[in-house]
Structures are given as structure tokens and as C-alpha cells.
Design an enzyme around this catalytic site. Structure first.
Site, mmCIF file in Angstrom:
data_model
loop_
_atom_site.group_PDB
_atom_site.id
_atom_site.type_symbol
_atom_site.label_atom_id
_atom_site.label_comp_id
_atom_site.label_asym_id
_atom_site.label_seq_id
_atom_site.Cartn_x
_atom_site.Cartn_y
_atom_site.Cartn_z
ATOM 1 N N CYS A 1 35.161 75.160 38.824
ATOM 2 C CA CYS A 1 35.201 74.252 38.121
ATOM 3 C C CYS A 1 35.116 72.871 38.480
ATOM 4 O O CYS A 1 35.828 72.478 39.567
ATOM 5 C CB CYS A 1 36.396 74.455 37.263
ATOM 6 S SG CYS A 1 36.547 73.140 35.829
ATOM 7 N N LEU A 2 34.201 72.020 37.995
ATOM 8 C CA LEU A 2 34.172 70.674 38.883
ATOM 9 C C LEU A 2 35.297 69.858 38.641
ATOM 10 O O LEU A 2 35.654 68.957 39.305
ATOM 11 C CB LEU A 2 32.962 69.801 38.077
ATOM 12 C CG LEU A 2 31.563 70.491 38.325
ATOM 13 C CD1 LEU A 2 30.803 69.738 37.441
ATOM 14 C CD2 LEU A 2 31.112 70.450 39.663
ATOM 15 N N GLY B 1 27.371 73.137 34.438
ATOM 16 C CA GLY B 1 28.330 72.997 32.707
ATOM 17 C C GLY B 1 29.023 71.852 33.060
ATOM 18 O O GLY B 1 29.717 71.771 34.106
ATOM 19 N N HIS C 1 33.509 78.940 29.207
ATOM 20 C CA HIS C 1 34.210 78.087 30.075
ATOM 21 C C HIS C 1 34.394 76.733 29.645
ATOM 22 O O HIS C 1 35.437 76.261 29.697
ATOM 23 C CB HIS C 1 33.633 78.177 31.453
ATOM 24 C CG HIS C 1 34.121 77.224 32.349
ATOM 25 N ND1 HIS C 1 34.619 77.687 33.647
ATOM 26 C CD2 HIS C 1 34.355 75.939 32.366
ATOM 27 C CE1 HIS C 1 34.992 76.689 34.288
ATOM 28 N NE2 HIS C 1 34.916 75.573 33.845
ATOM 29 N N GLU C 2 33.078 76.008 28.992
ATOM 30 C CA GLU C 2 33.208 74.806 28.684
ATOM 31 C C GLU C 2 34.030 74.805 27.512
ATOM 32 O O GLU C 2 34.583 73.743 26.951
ATOM 33 C CB GLU C 2 31.723 74.403 28.590
ATOM 34 C CG GLU C 2 30.963 74.256 29.801
ATOM 35 C CD GLU C 2 31.756 73.343 30.833
ATOM 36 O OE1 GLU C 2 32.186 72.478 30.774
ATOM 37 O OE2 GLU C 2 31.409 73.763 32.019
ATOM 38 N N GLN D 1 35.766 66.184 30.691
ATOM 39 C CA GLN D 1 35.865 66.132 32.268
ATOM 40 C C GLN D 1 35.596 64.784 32.767
ATOM 41 O O GLN D 1 35.640 64.567 33.952
ATOM 42 C CB GLN D 1 34.944 67.125 32.881
ATOM 43 C CG GLN D 1 35.445 68.364 32.480
ATOM 44 C CD GLN D 1 34.305 69.861 32.977
ATOM 45 O OE1 GLN D 1 33.590 70.077 32.498
ATOM 46 N NE2 GLN D 1 34.707 69.805 34.258
ATOM 47 N N HIS E 1 37.236 73.907 27.800
ATOM 48 C CA HIS E 1 37.709 72.606 28.017
ATOM 49 C C HIS E 1 38.134 71.999 26.776
ATOM 50 O O HIS E 1 38.897 70.944 27.017
ATOM 51 C CB HIS E 1 36.335 72.058 28.921
ATOM 52 C CG HIS E 1 36.444 72.162 30.339
ATOM 53 N ND1 HIS E 1 37.543 71.758 31.417
ATOM 54 C CD2 HIS E 1 35.602 72.817 31.100
ATOM 55 C CE1 HIS E 1 37.468 72.057 32.566
ATOM 56 N NE2 HIS E 1 36.311 72.842 32.717
#
Ligand code: ZN
Length: 174
Positions: free
Chosen positions: A94-95, A46, A136-137, A51, A140
């Protein structure tokens, strides 16, 4: 298409709230393509626009397994309509937070209203990994990270550790 640089903590932009997209035009479609390419190249499941430093309410997800055919999904202006009382736990990475995995409990099922890449409004229910990933996204888009689920003390330790990694230019991953 191009792979964009993924922004990591402690960059302050990750704490900002993204703005809704008014129209799905060519530049939004290009951004979405770039998000997919960046996500696949980083081996994530994701990625939200913030990000890569773009404060727009758009995110991409693909939770298909390696052997399966790709299942790219794109969510524009997603909002959570319903959350189940039943909870599910995943160890989330998480990236934007390198080398950190945190066990997080979230509602198992969520119902999301969003606009798809063709500009159509959709309402869909998601379960399991896909549900966790979308939640999660969406976090963000509201400036919330998985480390915000930790106490301040633990959060500071994680950020300190990551800052140290970033300061060491000789470190390589092979
Ligand atoms: Zn993330």
C-alpha cells in the site's frame, strides 16, 4: 496537473470514511488527474483520494503492465454489488504503508457500480488483480487498511516499525 503528497500511517485521516461526490465538476476532474499523476509517479497500481488527504469517494486504478499501453480507470462513488465465493490471494502493498507487504485473501470476482469521469453510472465485473486492486481501494474509502486484516499485535508492530523509519531523517533510498 500536479503530484500530491501521499499520506502514510499512522496518520488518522486514513481511518476516516470518505464522502460521496455529488457532481463531477472541474475540481473533481482536476483531483482525478492529480491522482493518476501521483499514482504513476509513486509506481502504484491504485490510489484513493483519501491517500492524498481528500475525503471524497473517488479512486484511480491502472493494472496494465509496463510494456503495455496505459489503462487508466477512474471510479467515483463505487459500491460493491456482488462478490464471488471463490477467493484469490495476493501479496498486497500500500502506498500509505511503506515497505510492508501482506498476504490477503479476497473474493476473486467483484461487481462494482460506479460513476465514470463523464458522470455516467456503470456496472462492471472485475476479476483477478483488477478485482483485488479495486477492493483494496474501496476499503480506503471506508477507512480500512491492509494492516486492519492483521491481529492488533501484528498491526502495532508494523506501525511502530514505520514510525521509526519516519523519525530517522538521515535515512535515504538510493
Ligand atoms: Zn492502499
Amino acid at each position: 496537473m500536479s503530484i500530491r503528497e501521499i499520506i502514510t500511517v499512522p496518520d488518522e485521516i486514513l481511518k476516516r470514511v470518505s464522502k460521496p461526490i455529488e457532481k463531477v465538476g472541474e475540481s473533481e476532474k482536476k483531483l482525478i488527474k492529480d491522482l493518476f499523476e501521483t499514482m504513476y509517479s509513486a509506481k502504484g497500481i491504485g490510489l484513493a483520494a483519501v491517500q492524498v488527504g481528500i475525503l471524497k469517494r473517488v479512486l484511480v486504478v491502472d493494472v496494465s503492465l509496463k510494456e503495455e499501453k496505459k489503462k487508466p480507470m477512474c471510479f467515483i462513488n463505487p459500491t460493491i454489488r456482488k462478490l464471488s465465493d471463490e477467493m484469490a490471494v495476493y501479496e498486497e502493498g500500500c502506498l500509505s504503508i511503506p515497505d510492508t507487504f501482506i498476504e490477503i485473501q479476497r473474493p476473486k470476482i467483484c461487481e462494482i457500480e460506479y460513476v465514470d469521469i463523464d458522470g455516467r453510472t456503470q456496472i462492471k465485473e472485475f476479476d483477478g488483480l483488477l478485482s483485488t486492486c479495486v477492493q483494496h481501494e474501496i476499503n480506503h474509502l471506508d477507512g480500512k487498511l491492509i494492516i486492519d486484516y492483521l491481529s492488533k499485535l501484528k498491526r502495532d508492530i508494523v506501525i511502530k516499525k514505520i514510525s521509526k523509519i519516519k523519525k530517522n531523517p538521515d535515512r535515504i533510498l538510493v
